[in-house]
Design a protein around this motif. Structure first.
Motif, short mmCIF file in Angstrom:
data_model
loop_
_atom_site.label_atom_id
_atom_site.label_comp_id
_atom_site.label_asym_id
_atom_site.label_seq_id
_atom_site.Cartn_x
_atom_site.Cartn_y
_atom_site.Cartn_z
N LEU A 68 52.48 121.61 2.32
CA LEU A 68 53.90 121.25 2.42
C LEU A 68 54.09 119.99 1.61
N ARG A 69 55.26 119.86 0.97
CA ARG A 69 55.56 118.63 0.23
C ARG A 69 56.82 118.01 0.78
N LEU A 70 56.69 116.78 1.20
CA LEU A 70 57.84 116.01 1.67
C LEU A 70 58.40 115.18 0.52
N SER A 71 59.71 114.96 0.55
CA SER A 71 60.37 114.14 -0.44
C SER A 71 61.17 113.05 0.26
N CYS A 72 61.31 111.92 -0.40
CA CYS A 72 62.12 110.82 0.12
C CYS A 72 62.87 110.19 -1.04
N VAL A 73 64.19 110.29 -0.98
CA VAL A 73 65.03 109.68 -2.01
C VAL A 73 65.40 108.28 -1.56
N VAL A 74 65.14 107.31 -2.41
CA VAL A 74 65.45 105.90 -2.12
C VAL A 74 66.67 105.50 -2.93
N SER A 75 67.68 105.00 -2.27
CA SER A 75 68.90 104.60 -2.98
C SER A 75 69.28 103.17 -2.61
N GLY A 76 70.18 102.61 -3.37
CA GLY A 76 70.60 101.23 -3.14
C GLY A 76 69.84 100.28 -4.05
N ARG A 77 69.52 99.10 -3.56
CA ARG A 77 68.82 98.08 -4.36
C ARG A 77 67.33 98.39 -4.41
N THR A 78 67.00 99.49 -5.07
CA THR A 78 65.62 99.96 -5.06
C THR A 78 64.67 99.00 -5.78
N PHE A 79 65.18 98.19 -6.71
CA PHE A 79 64.30 97.27 -7.42
C PHE A 79 63.76 96.20 -6.49
N SER A 80 64.40 96.01 -5.34
CA SER A 80 63.96 94.99 -4.40
C SER A 80 62.92 95.51 -3.42
N THR A 81 62.60 96.79 -3.51
CA THR A 81 61.65 97.39 -2.58
C THR A 81 60.63 98.20 -3.35
N PRO A 82 59.74 97.55 -4.04
CA PRO A 82 58.82 98.26 -4.92
C PRO A 82 57.80 99.16 -4.23
N ALA A 83 57.30 98.76 -3.09
CA ALA A 83 56.27 99.55 -2.43
C ALA A 83 56.88 100.46 -1.37
N VAL A 84 56.33 101.64 -1.24
CA VAL A 84 56.83 102.62 -0.28
C VAL A 84 55.67 103.22 0.51
N SER B 59 52.20 101.56 -4.45
CA SER B 59 52.89 100.49 -5.15
C SER B 59 53.96 101.10 -6.06
N TYR B 60 54.74 100.25 -6.74
CA TYR B 60 55.82 100.75 -7.59
C TYR B 60 55.28 101.67 -8.68
N ILE C 203 50.14 110.82 -2.03
CA ILE C 203 51.44 110.19 -2.21
C ILE C 203 51.68 109.98 -3.71
N SER C 204 52.90 110.25 -4.14
CA SER C 204 53.25 110.04 -5.54
C SER C 204 54.72 109.66 -5.59
N ARG C 205 55.17 109.26 -6.77
CA ARG C 205 56.55 108.87 -6.89
C ARG C 205 57.06 109.13 -8.29
N ASP C 206 58.34 109.41 -8.37
CA ASP C 206 59.04 109.58 -9.63
C ASP C 206 60.12 108.50 -9.64
N ASN C 207 59.82 107.37 -10.26
CA ASN C 207 60.73 106.23 -10.22
C ASN C 207 62.04 106.52 -10.96
N ALA C 208 61.99 107.38 -11.95
CA ALA C 208 63.21 107.73 -12.68
C ALA C 208 64.20 108.43 -11.75
N LYS C 209 63.68 109.12 -10.75
CA LYS C 209 64.53 109.83 -9.78
C LYS C 209 64.56 109.13 -8.43
N SER C 210 63.92 107.94 -8.36
CA SER C 210 63.89 107.16 -7.11
C SER C 210 63.42 108.02 -5.94
N THR C 211 62.40 108.80 -6.19
CA THR C 211 61.92 109.73 -5.17
C THR C 211 60.42 109.54 -4.94
N VAL C 212 60.04 109.57 -3.68
CA VAL C 212 58.64 109.47 -3.27
C VAL C 212 58.25 110.79 -2.64
#
Length: 123
Positions: free
Chosen positions: A17-33, A51-52, A69-78
């Motif tokens: 299973l793959r979970l997704s998490c979209v991060v919105s708002g001042r995302t530059f202030s929260t680099p680690a997830v 890390s970011y 765990i992985s992330r696509d910073n262009a889409k603000s998604t973890v």
């Protein structure tokens, strides 16, 4: 900062299973997830963090070599890719973000939390 988790569901043991998490708002202030989970009647536990850049990651021993765990910073998604799921992985999974540069295993280090998505592993 807002976090919206999705992708949970009912799966059988051994499934993925793959979970997704979209991060919105001042995302530059929260680099680690991170992802944490809480099973019924238990405390919330750290699962994985990144890390970011995504190059620095941490995992709980119970999920190491099964979860990624992985992330696509262009889409603000973890993402949390979960393989070889076991019944003991059943829990509500939460994504979280912190103002720190690196992920922590301590839930108290995270300032922002999503609403969670339920994962049930059962035959």
């Amino acid at each position: 900062v807002q976090l919206q988790a999705s992708g949970g569901g009912l799966v059988q043991p051994g499934d993925s299973l793959r979970l997704s998490c979209v991060v919105s708002g001042r995302t530059f202030s929260t680099p680690a997830v991170a992802w944490s989970r809480q099973a019924p009647g238990k405390e919330r536990d750290f699962v994985a963090g990144a890390s970011y850049s995504g190059y620095s990651t941490k995992y709980a021993d119970s999920v190491k070599d099964r979860f990624t765990i992985s992330r696509d910073n262009a889409k603000s998604t973890v993402f949390l890719q979960m393989n070889s799921l076991k019944p003991e992985d059943t829990a509500k999974y939460y994504c979280a973000a912190t103002r720190a540069n690196f992920a922590s295993r301590e839930g108290s280090d995270y300032q922002y939390w999503g609403q969670g998505t339920l994962v049930t592993v059962s035959s």
